[in-house]
Design a protein around this motif. Structure first.
Motif, PDB file in Angstrom:
ATOM      1  N   PRO A  36       0.815  -1.209   0.000  1.00 20.10           N
ATOM      2  CA  PRO A  36       0.000   0.000   0.000  1.00 20.10           C
ATOM      3  C   PRO A  36       0.852   1.265   0.000  1.00 20.10           C
ATOM      4  N   GLU A  37       2.138   1.112   0.277  1.00 24.19           N
ATOM      5  CA  GLU A  37       3.056   2.253   0.305  1.00 24.19           C
ATOM      6  C   GLU A  37       4.476   1.717   0.200  1.00 24.19           C
ATOM      7  N   GLY A  38       5.437   2.625  -0.037  1.00 23.33           N
ATOM      8  CA  GLY A  38       6.785   2.173  -0.346  1.00 23.33           C
ATOM      9  C   GLY A  38       7.785   2.195   0.798  1.00 23.33           C
ATOM     10  N   THR A  39       7.442   2.862   1.896  1.00 26.62           N
ATOM     11  CA  THR A  39       8.455   3.057   2.939  1.00 26.62           C
ATOM     12  C   THR A  39       8.871   1.744   3.642  1.00 26.62           C
ATOM     13  N   PRO A  40       7.935   0.948   4.183  1.00 23.60           N
ATOM     14  CA  PRO A  40       8.382  -0.291   4.847  1.00 23.60           C
ATOM     15  C   PRO A  40       9.142  -1.244   3.912  1.00 23.60           C
ATOM     16  N   TYR A  76      -7.393  -0.348  -1.001  1.00 23.63           N
ATOM     17  CA  TYR A  76      -8.818  -0.522  -1.269  1.00 23.63           C
ATOM     18  C   TYR A  76      -9.546   0.710  -0.743  1.00 23.63           C
ATOM     19  N   GLU A  77      -9.605   1.742  -1.593  1.00 21.67           N
ATOM     20  CA  GLU A  77     -10.257   2.997  -1.207  1.00 21.67           C
ATOM     21  C   GLU A  77     -11.491   3.187  -2.075  1.00 21.67           C
ATOM     22  N   ARG A  78     -12.323   4.158  -1.711  1.00 22.21           N
ATOM     23  CA  ARG A  78     -13.481   4.485  -2.553  1.00 22.21           C
ATOM     24  C   ARG A  78     -12.985   5.354  -3.702  1.00 22.21           C
ATOM     25  N   ARG A 115      -8.304   9.607  -6.691  1.00 27.11           N
ATOM     26  CA  ARG A 115      -8.143   8.552  -5.681  1.00 27.11           C
ATOM     27  C   ARG A 115      -8.454   7.202  -6.326  1.00 27.11           C
ATOM     28  N   TYR A 116      -7.479   6.329  -6.303  1.00 20.37           N
ATOM     29  CA  TYR A 116      -7.597   5.063  -7.041  1.00 20.37           C
ATOM     30  C   TYR A 116      -7.209   3.903  -6.141  1.00 20.37           C
ATOM     31  N   ARG A 117      -7.491   2.689  -6.649  1.00 21.86           N
ATOM     32  CA  ARG A 117      -7.109   1.491  -5.888  1.00 21.86           C
ATOM     33  C   ARG A 117      -5.723   1.018  -6.294  1.00 21.86           C
ATOM     34  N   VAL A 133      10.862   8.964  -1.979  1.00 21.21           N
ATOM     35  CA  VAL A 133      12.274   8.915  -1.589  1.00 21.21           C
ATOM     36  C   VAL A 133      12.380   8.601  -0.104  1.00 21.21           C
ATOM     37  N   GLU A 134      13.468   7.961   0.260  1.00 17.84           N
ATOM     38  CA  GLU A 134      13.765   7.693   1.670  1.00 17.84           C
ATOM     39  C   GLU A 134      15.243   8.011   1.891  1.00 17.84           C
ATOM     40  N   VAL A 135      15.521   8.748   2.966  1.00 15.99           N
ATOM     41  CA  VAL A 135      16.912   9.015   3.359  1.00 15.99           C
ATOM     42  C   VAL A 135      17.121   8.372   4.722  1.00 15.99           C
ATOM     43  N   VAL A 182      -1.451  15.194  11.167  1.00 16.52           N
ATOM     44  CA  VAL A 182      -0.708  14.099  11.814  1.00 16.52           C
ATOM     45  C   VAL A 182      -0.274  13.038  10.794  1.00 16.52           C
ATOM     46  N   ARG A 183      -0.838  13.104   9.549  1.00 14.89           N
ATOM     47  CA  ARG A 183      -0.556  12.112   8.502  1.00 14.89           C
ATOM     48  C   ARG A 183      -1.066  10.739   8.931  1.00 14.89           C
ATOM     49  N   GLY A 184      -1.627   9.998   7.965  1.00 10.20           N
ATOM     50  CA  GLY A 184      -2.343   8.763   8.322  1.00 10.20           C
ATOM     51  C   GLY A 184      -1.486   7.520   8.494  1.00 10.20           C
ATOM     52  N   TYR A 201       4.211   5.571  11.702  1.00 13.83           N
ATOM     53  CA  TYR A 201       5.650   5.600  11.988  1.00 13.83           C
ATOM     54  C   TYR A 201       6.254   7.000  12.122  1.00 13.83           C
ATOM     55  N   TYR A 202       5.485   8.027  11.840  1.00 11.77           N
ATOM     56  CA  TYR A 202       6.098   9.358  11.833  1.00 11.77           C
ATOM     57  C   TYR A 202       6.512   9.827  13.224  1.00 11.77           C
ATOM     58  N   ARG A 203       7.664  10.505  13.254  1.00 13.05           N
ATOM     59  CA  ARG A 203       8.166  11.188  14.469  1.00 13.05           C
ATOM     60  C   ARG A 203       8.707  12.530  14.008  1.00 13.05           C
ATOM     61  N   SER A 257      -3.939  16.566  -2.058  1.00 11.36           N
ATOM     62  CA  SER A 257      -2.604  16.307  -1.531  1.00 11.36           C
ATOM     63  C   SER A 257      -1.749  15.596  -2.586  1.00 11.36           C
ATOM     64  N   LEU A 258      -0.730  16.298  -3.043  1.00 16.82           N
ATOM     65  CA  LEU A 258       0.149  15.733  -4.073  1.00 16.82           C
ATOM     66  C   LEU A 258       1.242  14.898  -3.447  1.00 16.82           C
ATOM     67  N   VAL A 259       1.738  15.384  -2.317  1.00 16.36           N
ATOM     68  CA  VAL A 259       2.917  14.793  -1.684  1.00 16.36           C
ATOM     69  C   VAL A 259       2.665  14.694  -0.185  1.00 16.36           C
TER      70      VAL A 259
END
Ligand code: HAM
Length: 432
Positions: free
Chosen positions: A80-84, A113-115, A120-122, A129-131, A256-258, A261-263, A279-281
């Motif tokens: 569902p996302e690239g960070t983990p 699995y979103e509406r 907004r797509y599935r 990017v990750e540093v 707070v972003r959904g 893991y954020y700190r 929200s683009l980014v």
């Protein structure tokens, strides 16, 4: 039977795909300036990669994962996302040696699995990017400056940068207590999802989009009243650096972003050119995540941008052309000459097309030429072949260039390298 694409997925067809390529190439170019290298991870992972990281109380894990058991009985999830996944790969391949700072980017499909609705797509696509390897607020500013520069270069209009802090663990312990107390007095005004959030992770109540919950959410205490000295000074440092680089930003104290893991730093970039899904980014710092996934204490920061939304925000881009020059056979006698010319043009690096196949008439070839949107056309008839003089014609303004067979390839090459056709009156010129 006709089969349609799955709801929430889309085909990116020729004409559109060129805009996607532009977005991707521009990201690669910009990120390379900042020392980022590409990483490609599989599109599915063991479900455990996402459960505790993205967070068990988040909407993504609760409601949106494409999770399945394969025939070997493995519990798997389409990412569902690239960070983990990037951190899983970083640990698996022992990429962070010593005190190295690692900078990765990735481009690819994600699944939630979103509406579905506009933006907004599935299945959607992220450039992220990750540093890994530094807790410096300088790096937060650096990735923010990089993504802003990239979006501006792409011509995305009406950008707004929103920043906030979700602070460190000690601040959050104090803040969580205050939130629980504040929410407890209003549970009857909150939706059932918020009841669960209140029990499991009261910070997640800020993710709620239900209208009737908003008045309560607006009254909740602000994290800014609970910041430890460390968190306050990290946020202050970020603001200083952004300010010193002349970057405009707004503080959104309720962002707070959904993701769990954020700190410390979180940020979003929106575009006024988009509708509800503006929200683009989204991004932020995730110190603690690498250790949570079994590594050392390695701090990290990153973001991801949705390609579909960037393309929407870029708006009316000119449709891409399939060729620079379209070569038309006047009649059957010149079909071979046409194929030879197309072959020579391509060999020289000119994007060339023809439709002189299966006895197609000149008219049918002309229609194919228009569909290709090739700016230049070359009609080859017996006269041209005999006299060895050819005329390249620009369709937009009827500009004509005449040249010999010998000069044809070099003339077409220089036209192909001209900036986009600028139809300012016609001209007639003899070359070669
Ligand atoms: P995110 O905010 O969940 O963050 O997603 C980032 C971006 O992906 C969004 O701003 C949006 O452009 C796009 N996006 C998300 N969901 C959809 C969807 N259903 N349809 C279309 N576009 C969508 C993350 O994913 C984090 N991993 C970002 C990150 C990287 N934080 C630190 N490093």
């Amino acid at each position: 039977m006709t089969t349609k694409a799955i709801r929430g997925t889309q085909d990116i067809l020729p004409g559109q795909v060129e805009i996607w390529q532009r977005v991707e190439e521009s990201a690669r170019r910009t990120f390379a300036l900042y020392g980022f290298q590409e990483m490609r991870t599989p599109i599915f992972e063991h479900t455990a990669v996402f459960l505790k990281t993205t967070g068990e109380s988040t909407d993504i894990v609760q409601k949106q994962m494409y999770r399945f058991t394969d025939m070997g009985g493995n519990d798997l999830t389409l990412r569902p996302e690239g960070t983990p996944p990037v951190i899983r790969a970083y640990l698996e391949h022992q990429l962070g040696q010593g005190r190295s700072i690692e900078r990765y980017y990735y481009i690819g499909p994600m699944f939630r699995y979103e509406r579905p609705q506009q933006g907004r797509y599935r299945q959607f696509h992220q450039i992220g990017v990750e540093v890994l390897g530094t807790e410096s607020a300088h790096l937060d500013a650096e990735v923010i400056e990089m993504v802003m520069r990239w979006l501006r270069d792409l011509g995305v209009r009406d950008l707004r940068l929103l920043i906030n802090t979700v602070a460190d663990e000690p601040s959050r312990v104090a803040y969580r207590k205050a939130l629980v107390r504040a929410q407890a007095g209003h549970l009857d005004e909150l939706c059932s999802d918020c009841h669960r959030r209140h029990r499991e992770n009261p910070l997640r109540v800020f993710d709620c989009k239900v209208d009737t919950c908003q008045p309560v959410i607006a009254q909740l205490p602000s994290i800014h009243d609970y910041l430890s000295d460390t968190s306050a000074s990290h946020f202050e440092r970020l603001r200083e650096v952004l300010g010193s680089w002349g970057m405009d930003y707004e503080i959104d104290p309720r962002m707070v972003r959904g993701l769990d893991y954020y700190r410390e730093t979180v940020f979003e970039i929106t575009s006024g050119a988009l509708g509800a899904q503006d929200s683009l980014v989204g991004g932020g710092r995730y110190d603690g995540l690498v250790a949570q996934m079994g590594g050392r204490e390695v701090p990290g920061v990153g973001f991801a941008a949705g390609i579909e939304r960037i393309v929407l925000a870029m708006g009316g881009q000119p449709e891409a052309t399939a060729a620079d020059v379209f070569v038309v056979a006047f009649d059957d006698s010149t079909v071979s000459a046409v194929h030879t010319i197309v072959h020579q043009l391509r060999a020289a690096g000119v994007r060339a097309l023809c439709a002189a196949y299966d006895g197609r008439s000149k008219k049918a070839q002309g229609s194919a030429a228009r569909r290709s949107r090739a700016p230049w056309q070359l009609v080859v008839g017996p006269d041209e072949v005999q006299s060895d003089r050819y005329t390249l014609r620009r369709l937009a303004d009827d500009r004509r260039l005449e040249c010999s067979g010998e000069a044809l390839v070099s003339t077409a090459l220089s036209l192909a390298n001209e900036p986009a056709a600028n139809p300012t009156g016609s001209e007639s010129r003899n070359d070669g």
